[in-house]
Motif scaffolding. Structure first.
Motif, PDB file in Angstrom:
ATOM      1  N   SER A   1     -19.289 -12.845  -7.006  1.00  0.00           N
ATOM      2  CA  SER A   1     -18.376 -13.511  -7.923  1.00  0.00           C
ATOM      3  C   SER A   1     -17.028 -12.812  -7.935  1.00  0.00           C
ATOM      4  CB  SER A   1     -18.972 -13.532  -9.331  1.00  0.00           C
ATOM      5  OG  SER A   1     -19.187 -12.208  -9.780  1.00  0.00           O
ATOM      6  N   GLY A   2     -16.038 -13.498  -8.479  1.00  0.00           N
ATOM      7  CA  GLY A   2     -14.713 -12.906  -8.591  1.00  0.00           C
ATOM      8  C   GLY A   2     -13.869 -13.169  -7.358  1.00  0.00           C
ATOM      9  N   GLU A   3     -12.653 -12.725  -7.421  1.00  0.00           N
ATOM     10  CA  GLU A   3     -11.699 -12.913  -6.333  1.00  0.00           C
ATOM     11  C   GLU A   3     -11.827 -11.731  -5.379  1.00  0.00           C
ATOM     12  OE1 GLU A   3      -9.272 -15.469  -4.445  1.00  0.00           O
ATOM     13  OE2 GLU A   3     -10.069 -15.778  -6.478  1.00  0.00           O
ATOM     14  N   LEU A   4     -12.526 -11.926  -4.278  1.00  0.00           N
ATOM     15  CA  LEU A   4     -12.778 -10.830  -3.347  1.00  0.00           C
ATOM     16  C   LEU A   4     -11.509 -10.494  -2.561  1.00  0.00           C
ATOM     17  CD1 LEU A   4     -16.239 -11.975  -1.991  1.00  0.00           C
ATOM     18  CD2 LEU A   4     -15.802  -9.961  -3.383  1.00  0.00           C
ATOM     19  N   PRO A   5     -11.178  -9.209  -2.448  1.00  0.00           N
ATOM     20  CA  PRO A   5      -9.976  -8.805  -1.717  1.00  0.00           C
ATOM     21  C   PRO A   5     -10.203  -8.727  -0.212  1.00  0.00           C
ATOM     22  CG  PRO A   5     -10.995  -6.888  -2.697  1.00  0.00           C
ATOM     23  CD  PRO A   5     -11.824  -8.070  -3.134  1.00  0.00           C
ATOM     24  N   VAL A   6     -10.608  -9.855   0.365  1.00  0.00           N
ATOM     25  CA  VAL A   6     -10.764  -9.989   1.814  1.00  0.00           C
ATOM     26  C   VAL A   6     -10.085 -11.290   2.235  1.00  0.00           C
ATOM     27  CG1 VAL A   6     -12.934  -8.709   1.904  1.00  0.00           C
ATOM     28  CG2 VAL A   6     -12.979 -11.184   1.619  1.00  0.00           C
ATOM     29  N   LEU A   7      -9.895 -11.426   3.524  1.00  0.00           N
ATOM     30  CA  LEU A   7      -9.340 -12.646   4.092  1.00  0.00           C
ATOM     31  C   LEU A   7     -10.475 -13.405   4.755  1.00  0.00           C
ATOM     32  CD1 LEU A   7      -6.179 -10.967   5.641  1.00  0.00           C
ATOM     33  CD2 LEU A   7      -6.303 -12.252   3.496  1.00  0.00           C
TER      34      LEU A   7
ATOM     35  N   ALA B   1      -8.141  -3.278  -1.775  1.00  0.00           N
ATOM     36  CA  ALA B   1      -9.592  -3.467  -1.815  1.00  0.00           C
ATOM     37  C   ALA B   1     -10.349  -2.241  -2.298  1.00  0.00           C
ATOM     38  CB  ALA B   1     -10.088  -3.872  -0.426  1.00  0.00           C
ATOM     39  N   ARG B   2      -9.826  -1.048  -2.091  1.00  0.00           N
ATOM     40  CA  ARG B   2     -10.574   0.153  -2.480  1.00  0.00           C
ATOM     41  C   ARG B   2     -10.855   0.160  -3.979  1.00  0.00           C
ATOM     42  NH1 ARG B   2     -11.532   5.437  -0.329  1.00  0.00           N
ATOM     43  NH2 ARG B   2     -11.996   6.936  -1.972  1.00  0.00           N
ATOM     44  N   ALA B   3      -9.865  -0.237  -4.778  1.00  0.00           N
ATOM     45  CA  ALA B   3     -10.069  -0.253  -6.229  1.00  0.00           C
ATOM     46  C   ALA B   3     -11.180  -1.221  -6.613  1.00  0.00           C
ATOM     47  CB  ALA B   3      -8.760  -0.627  -6.928  1.00  0.00           C
ATOM     48  N   TYR B   4     -11.245  -2.353  -5.930  1.00  0.00           N
ATOM     49  CA  TYR B   4     -12.289  -3.338  -6.212  1.00  0.00           C
ATOM     50  C   TYR B   4     -13.667  -2.778  -5.862  1.00  0.00           C
ATOM     51  CZ  TYR B   4     -14.891  -7.731  -6.104  1.00  0.00           C
ATOM     52  OH  TYR B   4     -15.811  -8.706  -6.333  1.00  0.00           O
TER      53      TYR B   4
END
Length: 330
Positions: free
Chosen positions: A271-277, A304-307
């Motif tokens: 879930s959530g807005e994943l920081p990937v392309l 992405a590291r923070a996520y």
């Protein structure tokens, strides 16, 4: 178990270092859990008996010793459960971690279904690590819970992308059907003519379709140790994740190290807005070319590291597991 001491807990076997991460996180919380890594659970060739029996006896003795020195077990991968159910081994309550192929493939196969289901039925709690196995895991055990594979941030090397030299694109996963390898190879075919001159495509020499990837221009490197694998990921300007539509530990490790991760598929589950392309093959090609123009800017934009630090580290699971183990050991 005396009320004055916490239960003696051992994580038996492991996959993707999930057990190791939990044991280390428990240590940070002041708990001492035991850990038996895969190479100490089974011989490399498995248990074969006969003329191999003498060499296998130390493993059998270790299994018995683990039971005798534990109040609760946390077993990783369902086929490891029968190893601790021998008549000469004291029974201990156990939690079970399903790691992918055991619930995805072996549970569905007629020849192994009963073994996997029995392991699931006997557990005090069941966890699964892959979102694409949710239906199977919760069908096999209605109270099975999702516990995503962890990233151990303290083990990650510093990101070292190219600095004005040739760019490197790394494929993070092995080349087999569990990773949707045919779509991955389709992506390689579409990507190669779009790449700027001098970009290296590098992947693991691992999996039945690795030679097909090499034939398309992917340079293969040996698997190596986990530490070597992480150092290899840290040299990439961009990392391509598996095409199965999920983020496994390898993709999360890459995200936390720094390079932008491109997934040539629509992601499912998390879930959530994943920081990937991610997206279609054509979209993933376009995204990859864009990242290669300025890898550091792409990494900074994704953050992405923070996520990963917030969602995919083991520490937050320790209180729940500690309570589970204490309840089981009463």
């Amino acid at each position: 178990m005396p009320a004055s001491r916490p239960p003696r807990v051992t994580h038996f076997n492991d996959c993707a270092f999930v057990g190791q991460a939990l044991v280390r996180a428990a240590g940070r919380a002041g708990l001492e859990w035991g850990y038996v890594p895969p190479e100490r659970v089974r011989p490399a060739a498995g248990f074969r008996g006969g003329k191999h029996l003498l060499a296998e006896l130390p493993y059998v003795a270790r299994h018995e010793r683990v039971a005798l020195t534990s109040d609760v077990l946390h077993i990783h991968y369902a086929t490891s459960v029968p190893l601790m159910r021998k008549p000469y081994i004291p029974r201990r309550p156990y939690a079970l971690h399903l790691h992918g192929t055991d619930i995805r493939t072996q549970w569905a196969a007629p020849e192994t279904h009963a073994l996997i289901q029995s392991a699931i039925d006997g557990a005090i709690a069941v966890y699964y690590t892959n979102v694409d196995t949710e239906e199977q895991a919760t069908t096999a055990r209605s109270d099975a819970r999702y516990m995503a594979g962890f990233v151990q941030l303290e083990l990650l090397p510093e990101w070292a992308p190219s600095n004005g030299g040739a760019r490197t694109l790394a494929f993070a996963s092995r080349w087999d059907d569990s990773k949707n390898v045919q779509r991955q190879l389709e992506f390689v075919r579409a990507l190669k003519p779009a790449l700027p001159a001098g970009v290296r495509m590098v992947g693991l020499d691992w999996g039945p379709e690795a030679r097909d990837a090499a034939a398309l221009g992917v340079e293969l490197v040996p698997r190596g140790t986990h530490e070597e694998y992480l150092r290899w990921l840290a040299t990439a300007d961009v990392v391509v994740g598996q095409a199965a539509g999920i983020l496994a530990v390898s993709e999360r490790e890459a995200m936390a190290i720094g390079p932008a991760v491109v997934v040539p598929a629509t992601l499912i589950g998390d879930s959530g807005e994943l920081p990937v392309l991610s997206g279609s093959i054509a979209e993933a090609v376009q995204q990859t070319v864009h990242v290669l123009a300025d890898p550091r800017a792409a990494s900074s934009a994704l953050n992405a590291r923070a996520y990963i630090a917030e969602h995919f580290t083991a520490d937050r699971w320790i209180p729940e597991l500690d309570a589970l183990y204490r309840s089981a050991a009463r």
